[in-house]
Design a protein around this motif. Structure first.
Motif, PDB file in Angstrom:
ATOM      1  N   LEU A   1      59.640  21.030  -4.719  1.00  0.00           N
ATOM      2  CA  LEU A   1      59.649  20.875  -6.165  1.00  0.00           C
ATOM      3  C   LEU A   1      60.076  22.186  -6.812  1.00  0.00           C
ATOM      4  CD1 LEU A   1      56.181  19.133  -6.742  1.00  0.00           C
ATOM      5  CD2 LEU A   1      58.381  18.036  -6.214  1.00  0.00           C
ATOM      6  N   PHE A   2      60.825  22.079  -7.920  1.00  0.00           N
ATOM      7  CA  PHE A   2      61.104  23.243  -8.762  1.00  0.00           C
ATOM      8  C   PHE A   2      60.397  22.992 -10.088  1.00  0.00           C
ATOM      9  CE2 PHE A   2      63.679  25.239 -12.131  1.00  0.00           C
ATOM     10  CZ  PHE A   2      63.522  26.569 -11.760  1.00  0.00           C
ATOM     11  N   VAL A   3      59.416  23.835 -10.390  1.00  0.00           N
ATOM     12  CA  VAL A   3      58.574  23.659 -11.569  1.00  0.00           C
ATOM     13  C   VAL A   3      58.755  24.879 -12.467  1.00  0.00           C
ATOM     14  CG1 VAL A   3      56.254  23.150 -12.397  1.00  0.00           C
ATOM     15  CG2 VAL A   3      56.914  22.462 -10.083  1.00  0.00           C
ATOM     16  N   SER A   4      59.156  24.649 -13.710  1.00  0.00           N
ATOM     17  CA  SER A   4      59.388  25.780 -14.625  1.00  0.00           C
ATOM     18  C   SER A   4      58.680  25.549 -15.947  1.00  0.00           C
ATOM     19  CB  SER A   4      60.888  25.973 -14.871  1.00  0.00           C
ATOM     20  OG  SER A   4      61.414  24.911 -15.633  1.00  0.00           O
ATOM     21  N   ARG A   5      58.343  26.655 -16.611  1.00  0.00           N
ATOM     22  CA  ARG A   5      57.698  26.584 -17.926  1.00  0.00           C
ATOM     23  C   ARG A   5      58.634  25.971 -18.958  1.00  0.00           C
ATOM     24  NH1 ARG A   5      55.896  32.133 -20.620  1.00  0.00           N
ATOM     25  NH2 ARG A   5      58.153  32.203 -20.944  1.00  0.00           N
ATOM     26  N   ASP A   6      59.929  26.244 -18.815  1.00  0.00           N
ATOM     27  CA  ASP A   6      60.897  25.713 -19.779  1.00  0.00           C
ATOM     28  C   ASP A   6      60.948  24.191 -19.737  1.00  0.00           C
ATOM     29  OD1 ASP A   6      61.461  28.287 -20.476  1.00  0.00           O
ATOM     30  OD2 ASP A   6      63.305  28.424 -19.285  1.00  0.00           O
ATOM     31  N   ASN A   7      60.813  23.600 -18.528  1.00  0.00           N
ATOM     32  CA  ASN A   7      60.879  22.145 -18.398  1.00  0.00           C
ATOM     33  C   ASN A   7      59.554  21.464 -18.744  1.00  0.00           C
ATOM     34  OD1 ASN A   7      63.561  22.019 -17.594  1.00  0.00           O
ATOM     35  ND2 ASN A   7      63.058  22.291 -15.432  1.00  0.00           N
ATOM     36  N   LEU A   8      58.423  22.093 -18.390  1.00  0.00           N
ATOM     37  CA  LEU A   8      57.119  21.467 -18.582  1.00  0.00           C
ATOM     38  C   LEU A   8      56.447  21.846 -19.897  1.00  0.00           C
ATOM     39  CD1 LEU A   8      55.328  21.622 -15.093  1.00  0.00           C
ATOM     40  CD2 LEU A   8      56.495  19.704 -16.146  1.00  0.00           C
ATOM     41  N   GLY A   9      56.731  23.014 -20.379  1.00  0.00           N
ATOM     42  CA  GLY A   9      55.992  23.526 -21.526  1.00  0.00           C
ATOM     43  C   GLY A   9      54.877  24.453 -21.076  1.00  0.00           C
ATOM     44  N   GLU A  10      54.401  25.264 -21.961  1.00  0.00           N
ATOM     45  CA  GLU A  10      53.420  26.307 -21.645  1.00  0.00           C
ATOM     46  C   GLU A  10      52.130  25.724 -21.068  1.00  0.00           C
ATOM     47  OE1 GLU A  10      52.569  30.124 -21.079  1.00  0.00           O
ATOM     48  OE2 GLU A  10      54.209  29.732 -22.483  1.00  0.00           O
ATOM     49  N   GLU A  11      51.568  24.717 -21.757  1.00  0.00           N
ATOM     50  CA  GLU A  11      50.269  24.186 -21.350  1.00  0.00           C
ATOM     51  C   GLU A  11      50.355  23.473 -19.996  1.00  0.00           C
ATOM     52  OE1 GLU A  11      46.850  21.061 -22.945  1.00  0.00           O
ATOM     53  OE2 GLU A  11      48.424  21.766 -24.306  1.00  0.00           O
ATOM     54  N   ALA A  12      51.358  22.631 -19.802  1.00  0.00           N
ATOM     55  CA  ALA A  12      51.491  21.885 -18.546  1.00  0.00           C
ATOM     56  C   ALA A  12      51.783  22.821 -17.385  1.00  0.00           C
ATOM     57  CB  ALA A  12      52.590  20.832 -18.679  1.00  0.00           C
ATOM     58  N   TYR A  13      52.564  23.880 -17.651  1.00  0.00           N
ATOM     59  CA  TYR A  13      52.874  24.831 -16.579  1.00  0.00           C
ATOM     60  C   TYR A  13      51.610  25.584 -16.159  1.00  0.00           C
ATOM     61  CZ  TYR A  13      55.385  28.368 -13.871  1.00  0.00           C
ATOM     62  OH  TYR A  13      55.843  29.176 -12.851  1.00  0.00           O
ATOM     63  N   ALA A  14      50.760  25.899 -17.135  1.00  0.00           N
ATOM     64  CA  ALA A  14      49.500  26.566 -16.817  1.00  0.00           C
ATOM     65  C   ALA A  14      48.619  25.650 -15.964  1.00  0.00           C
ATOM     66  CB  ALA A  14      48.780  26.961 -18.104  1.00  0.00           C
ATOM     67  N   ARG A  15      48.637  24.368 -16.278  1.00  0.00           N
ATOM     68  CA  ARG A  15      47.864  23.421 -15.484  1.00  0.00           C
ATOM     69  C   ARG A  15      48.405  23.370 -14.046  1.00  0.00           C
ATOM     70  NH1 ARG A  15      44.519  19.889 -18.054  1.00  0.00           N
ATOM     71  NH2 ARG A  15      44.602  19.823 -20.335  1.00  0.00           N
ATOM     72  N   PHE A  16      49.707  23.393 -13.926  1.00  0.00           N
ATOM     73  CA  PHE A  16      50.300  23.382 -12.577  1.00  0.00           C
ATOM     74  C   PHE A  16      49.836  24.593 -11.774  1.00  0.00           C
ATOM     75  CE2 PHE A  16      53.711  25.386 -10.091  1.00  0.00           C
ATOM     76  CZ  PHE A  16      53.751  24.496  -9.016  1.00  0.00           C
ATOM     77  N   LYS A  17      49.831  25.766 -12.407  1.00  0.00           N
ATOM     78  CA  LYS A  17      49.428  26.976 -11.680  1.00  0.00           C
ATOM     79  C   LYS A  17      47.947  26.958 -11.324  1.00  0.00           C
ATOM     80  CE  LYS A  17      51.064  30.067 -14.590  1.00  0.00           C
ATOM     81  NZ  LYS A  17      51.419  31.411 -15.110  1.00  0.00           N
ATOM     82  N   ALA A  18      47.167  26.122 -12.020  1.00  0.00           N
ATOM     83  CA  ALA A  18      45.733  26.029 -11.727  1.00  0.00           C
ATOM     84  C   ALA A  18      45.426  25.038 -10.614  1.00  0.00           C
ATOM     85  CB  ALA A  18      44.971  25.639 -12.987  1.00  0.00           C
ATOM     86  N   LEU A  19      46.442  24.298 -10.149  1.00  0.00           N
ATOM     87  CA  LEU A  19      46.217  23.345  -9.072  1.00  0.00           C
ATOM     88  C   LEU A  19      45.861  24.060  -7.768  1.00  0.00           C
ATOM     89  CD1 LEU A  19      49.209  20.896  -9.667  1.00  0.00           C
ATOM     90  CD2 LEU A  19      46.794  20.473 -10.204  1.00  0.00           C
TER      91      LEU A  19
END
Length: 485
Positions: free
Chosen positions: A79-97
């Protein structure tokens, strides 16, 4: 675990714990298979959208963008996950997984600069929180029992375990299809028997309270399947679970799987031919080859299997018996004494010869070998040979030093079968816990007439051990029996 529990508590507070509305439309392995050769320009020109669900296995955070791997039943994909694609809040949630969390993602396929097929994530959500961390390494003998006891974790982290059970599934499917293509009828017979039969083994016992009767978990479906042959189902098989109250070893589990089939108007030679064909087809289906490696040794399932009698094999591996009379009880008793093995006075020449065979021959038979002409004494359900009534039309298939299959021309003479059952009862009364019971209903069935029939029992677990290159039966049974923790 406490950190993970705290995260789950927060997700519950926000009303987002364990959602059940996500639906995937693709598997990782299918995407690799379908688009693995598609170049980056083609993927960019016509974006391919996919929704995947899987377990988070790795993650590499690099500031505003990250790479991760998720795993489903078919394999892994990046997977390629970026803040630009997900948004700030969703990207923070991803990093908390945490590793092991089960997530759902939606995105488009692309190829990275290194050429790896990946999914550019447009949306992501946690579907199930992993409260226990995955182990980093499972290796060595110290972890073997844990792997068997917690097979669910073993399957998550051990690719070879997943491959083993894929081989098992493909093997069983190939055996079933091979018989169905030849017109065999698949049956289901009872697993609780009033009288245990079909093999010589110590059974498990249970009790039916409403009927106030003792029942036995089946040790083999043989006598029921042969009743079906009497009833006119002339080609029949069952992939069955058997239970034998015996020792546990690398080759034995109290609960195991057998394939048994019966074919009317055939004999043990026909049964050997079909056994060889089915095993060869199973290897091709599960491995794509008949030349396999087992524990460092090459075994060729493509060549015609060797065939020799019990007596021929004993002579071949015991030069001192090359010219001996192998039906002389004293000659065999002397050999057993030389081997420092017990010899009961009640044993006839047949039992003594088999003891010598198992000690000196069986372990040496690495390439596929049919051993034939078993003594009548150790073959209570097999038909006598027409030319020699002291041996039976029976075979066992040996590969890698162990038995994989047992088959014979079936005994369809009810008077002969009744006499052999009586001999088994006498052995049981003398203390043999593995001897058979007298099954009066089976004798009644034979009295209605059973056509000449051949039957085979093939050990599924041992065959999978061979094909998957596994040294222990516990490696090929999803949940082997273990002592309680």
């Amino acid at each position: 675990m406490q950190v993970r529990q705290d995260k789950l508590t927060q997700w519950r507070h926000e009303g987002q714990a364990y959602p059940n509305h996500f639906r995937r439309d693709a598997l990782a392995g299918d995407l690799h298979g379908r688009y693995g050769d598609m170049g980056a320009p083609a993927l960019e020109q016509e974006p391919i959208l996919a929704r995947l669900g899987g377990r988070l296995m790795t993650r590499r955070v690099m500031g505003k963008a990250s790479f991760a791997d998720i795993q489903d039943q078919s394999g892994r994909i990046q997977l390629f996950v970026s803040r630009d694609n997900l948004g700030e809040e969703a990207y923070a949630r991803f990093k908390a997984l945490d590793f092991g969390d089960i997530i759902g993602v939606e995105g488009s396929l692309f190829r990275t600069k290194t050429g790896e097929l990946s999914l550019k994530v447009h949306s992501l959500q946690l579907l199930s929180k992993a409260l226990r961390p995955l182990p980093e390494k499972w290796h060595g003998l110290s972890d073997a029992e844990t792997r068997f006891r917690q097979r669910y974790v073993d399957l998550i982290v051990t690719e070879s375990a997943r491959r083993t059970f894929q081989i098992r599934a493909e093997t069983v499917a190939a055996l079933r299809e091979g018989l169905r293509q030849r017109g065999f009828f698949e049956a289901e017979t009872p697993m609780m028997h009033v009288i245990p039969g079909g093999a010589t083994a110590r059974p498990f016992m249970t009790h039916h309270h409403a009927l106030d009767m003792t029942l036995y978990l089946r040790i083999a479906p043989e006598l029921y399947l042969k009743r079906l042959v009497v009833g006119g189902i002339e080609q029949v098989f069952e992939i069955n679970r058997n239970f034998r109250n015996e020792g546990v070893s690398t080759r034995h589990n109290p609960e195991f799987t057998m394939l048994e089939w019966y074919q009317a108007y055939a004999d043990y030679r026909d049964a050997m031919d079909l056994t060889e064909t089915l095993i060869r087809a199973a290897a091709e289906a599960s491995l794509g080859t008949t030349l396999i490696q087992y524990q460092g040794q090459e075994i060729d399932l493509g060549k015609a299997f060797v065939r020799m009698s019990v007596a021929e094999s004993v002579r071949a591996y015991n030069p001192d018996l090359a010219d001996a009379d192998l039906r002389d009880p004293q000659v065999l008793a002397d050999k057993l004494a030389q081997l420092r093995m017990p010899c009961e006075a009640s044993w006839g020449w047949g039992k003594r010869l088999i003891e010598i065979f198992e000690k000196t021959v069986e372990g040496n038979l690495q390439q596929p070998t049919f051993i034939t002409e078993y003594p009548l004494e150790v073959s209570p359900l097999a038909r006598r040979n027409d030319l020699d009534e002291e041996v039976t039309d029976r075979f066992e298939l040996m590969i890698a030093g162990r038995e994989l299959a047992n088959g014979f021309s079936e005994l369809n003479d009810p008077e002969d079968q009744a006499a052999r059952f009586r001999a088994q009862v006498e052995a049981k009364d003398a203390g043999d816990e593995e001897a058979m019971f007298y099954d009066a209903d089976y004798i009644r069935a034979l009295e209605y007439g059973m056509p000449p029939t051949a039957g085979v029992g093939l050990g599924i677990d041992r065959l999978v051990m061979l094909l998957a290159d596994q040294p222990s039966i516990r490696e090929v049974i999803l949940f082997p029996h273990l002592r309680p923790e």
